[in-house]
Design a protein around this motif. Structure first.
Motif, PDB file in Angstrom:
ATOM      1  N   TYR A  36       0.839  -1.208   0.000  1.00  0.00           N
ATOM      2  CA  TYR A  36       0.000   0.000   0.000  1.00  0.00           C
ATOM      3  C   TYR A  36       0.872   1.255   0.000  1.00  0.00           C
ATOM      4  O   TYR A  36       0.593   2.221  -0.718  1.00  0.00           O
ATOM      5  CB  TYR A  36      -0.906  -0.011   1.232  1.00  0.00           C
ATOM      6  N   LYS A  91       0.913   4.187  -2.857  1.00  0.00           N
ATOM      7  CA  LYS A  91       0.692   5.593  -2.521  1.00  0.00           C
ATOM      8  C   LYS A  91       1.840   6.478  -3.032  1.00  0.00           C
ATOM      9  O   LYS A  91       1.604   7.592  -3.511  1.00  0.00           O
ATOM     10  CB  LYS A  91       0.539   5.751  -1.006  1.00  0.00           C
ATOM     11  N   GLY A 135       1.466   9.323  -5.816  1.00  0.00           N
ATOM     12  CA  GLY A 135       1.905  10.684  -5.541  1.00  0.00           C
ATOM     13  C   GLY A 135       2.728  11.277  -6.663  1.00  0.00           C
ATOM     14  O   GLY A 135       2.875  12.495  -6.763  1.00  0.00           O
ATOM     15  N   ALA A 170      -2.992   4.661  -7.812  1.00  0.00           N
ATOM     16  CA  ALA A 170      -3.961   5.256  -6.880  1.00  0.00           C
ATOM     17  C   ALA A 170      -5.175   4.348  -6.735  1.00  0.00           C
ATOM     18  O   ALA A 170      -5.695   4.145  -5.624  1.00  0.00           O
ATOM     19  CB  ALA A 170      -4.380   6.635  -7.378  1.00  0.00           C
ATOM     20  N   ALA A 208      -4.239   1.292  -4.678  1.00  0.00           N
ATOM     21  CA  ALA A 208      -4.148   1.628  -3.251  1.00  0.00           C
ATOM     22  C   ALA A 208      -5.528   1.662  -2.616  1.00  0.00           C
ATOM     23  O   ALA A 208      -5.727   1.174  -1.493  1.00  0.00           O
ATOM     24  CB  ALA A 208      -3.450   2.979  -3.078  1.00  0.00           C
ATOM     25  N   GLN A 209      -6.489   2.204  -3.340  1.00  0.00           N
ATOM     26  CA  GLN A 209      -7.849   2.285  -2.812  1.00  0.00           C
ATOM     27  C   GLN A 209      -8.432   0.894  -2.597  1.00  0.00           C
ATOM     28  O   GLN A 209      -9.069   0.619  -1.570  1.00  0.00           O
ATOM     29  CB  GLN A 209      -8.717   3.092  -3.774  1.00  0.00           C
ATOM     30  N   SER A 242      -6.655  -0.855   0.361  1.00  0.00           N
ATOM     31  CA  SER A 242      -6.956  -0.282   1.680  1.00  0.00           C
ATOM     32  C   SER A 242      -8.077  -1.034   2.391  1.00  0.00           C
ATOM     33  O   SER A 242      -8.129  -1.060   3.630  1.00  0.00           O
ATOM     34  CB  SER A 242      -7.329   1.193   1.537  1.00  0.00           C
ATOM     35  N   ASP A 252       0.667   5.521   5.028  1.00  0.00           N
ATOM     36  CA  ASP A 252       0.516   6.898   4.554  1.00  0.00           C
ATOM     37  C   ASP A 252       1.670   7.777   5.058  1.00  0.00           C
ATOM     38  O   ASP A 252       2.259   8.549   4.292  1.00  0.00           O
ATOM     39  CB  ASP A 252      -0.814   7.487   5.018  1.00  0.00           C
ATOM     40  N   ALA A 255       4.945   6.743   3.372  1.00  0.00           N
ATOM     41  CA  ALA A 255       4.965   7.187   1.973  1.00  0.00           C
ATOM     42  C   ALA A 255       5.333   8.665   1.885  1.00  0.00           C
ATOM     43  O   ALA A 255       6.135   9.071   1.029  1.00  0.00           O
ATOM     44  CB  ALA A 255       3.611   6.939   1.315  1.00  0.00           C
ATOM     45  N   LYS A 256       4.773   9.481   2.766  1.00  0.00           N
ATOM     46  CA  LYS A 256       5.083  10.919   2.781  1.00  0.00           C
ATOM     47  C   LYS A 256       6.556  11.151   3.108  1.00  0.00           C
ATOM     48  O   LYS A 256       7.223  11.988   2.492  1.00  0.00           O
ATOM     49  CB  LYS A 256       4.196  11.635   3.796  1.00  0.00           C
TER      50      LYS A 256
END
Length: 270
Positions: free
Chosen positions: A221, A225, A229, A236, A239-240, A243, A255, A258-259
């Motif tokens: 996941y 993400k 991004g 995307a 990932a949905q 989830s 999340d 990933a950021k």
């Protein structure tokens, strides 16, 4: 695993061509790279007329992409052709792309292959990658996975992420090379760490399926993400879907990771 043809980049080889000064050419390339196309145009135009292959290539690129001038594929083709005839590998590659796509000239895949080979044999990484893709698809040549792998390997070893992604997929599927999940994982991770969105989504799939690496849905996941991004719409969507199989705390971890990974430019993400 979808690939793209590559070849458009402002370039400079520091050589003297007749009375053309290398530092003047460098000023033109520097202007183009900072998007000062008016200055680049003033520099490249007379130098191209004097026969500088570097100026011809870069001016051709401006017309090819409509940067600083009105987009004109015919002018771009003619300029690339002049530079390619002098052995400019970047021009040979971009001229081949025009033959593949029918931009500024009628489609001619046989001529595209000839030009890609000229460029690739000079070590031009984008041409090696493009030639690999032509062999993989069987465009202009008989489909040949072994040749596709050979040329992709040369490009990958020069550090091109798209080529890394391709040979990773070929190792995974056993096309053109003996199936080897360890090598597939190695190259996919390397391409993903270079910011290649397709490689990142493919690496995510590895973690979903658990073939090349142990199954790890939160990490899958995370990679979906990261890829999303960078504009990968398919990732995307994946990932949905994924989830729904994760706990809330797993989603939060993925999340946040990933950021952090995006902020760190993918260093130490996997």
């Amino acid at each position: 695993m979808k690939q793209r043809y590559y070849g458009l980049i402002f370039a400079l080889l520091l050589v003297l061509v007749g009375n053309v000064r290398a530092d003047t050419l460098e000023e033109g390339v520097a202007a183009a790279r900072r998007a000062d196309f008016a200055t680049a145009l003033k520099i490249f135009t007379p130098l191209a007329e004097q026969g500088s292959a570097i100026a011809q290539y870069n001016l051709g690129l401006m017309y090819d992409t409509g940067r600083g001038v009105k987009e004109d594929f015919t002018i771009a083709f003619n300029l690339y052709q002049q530079a390619a005839a002098q052995g400019d590998s970047a021009a040979q590659n971009n001229l081949a792309l025009m033959y593949v796509e029918g931009r500024g000239v009628a489609k001619n895949l046989v001529e595209a292959i000839r030009l890609f080979k000229l460029s690739a044999n000079q070590g031009y990484v984008n041409a090696q990658d493009n030639l690999s893709e032509m062999y993989r698809r069987g465009q202009g040549v008989v489909r040949n996975d072994a040749e596709a792998f050979k040329w992709a390997s040369l490009a990958a070893n020069q550090g091109l992420p798209t080529a890394m992604t391709r040979i990773a997929g070929m190792y995974f599927e056993g096309k053109g090379v003996t199936k080897n999940y360890a090598m597939a994982l190695k190259w996919m991770r390397l391409a993903a760490s270079r910011g290649e969105p397709v490689a990142q989504s493919n690496l995510a799939e590895f973690y979903v399926e658990g073939d090349a690496v142990g199954k790890d849905l939160p990490r899958a996941y995370m990679w979906f993400k990261i890829s999303a991004g960078l504009g990968n719409g398919w990732a995307a969507g994946r990932a949905q879907v994924l989830s729904k199989r994760l706990k809330q705390e797993q989603i939060i971890w993925a999340d946040n990771t990933a950021k952090e990974c995006l902020a760190q430019k993918f260093v130490g993400c996997d």
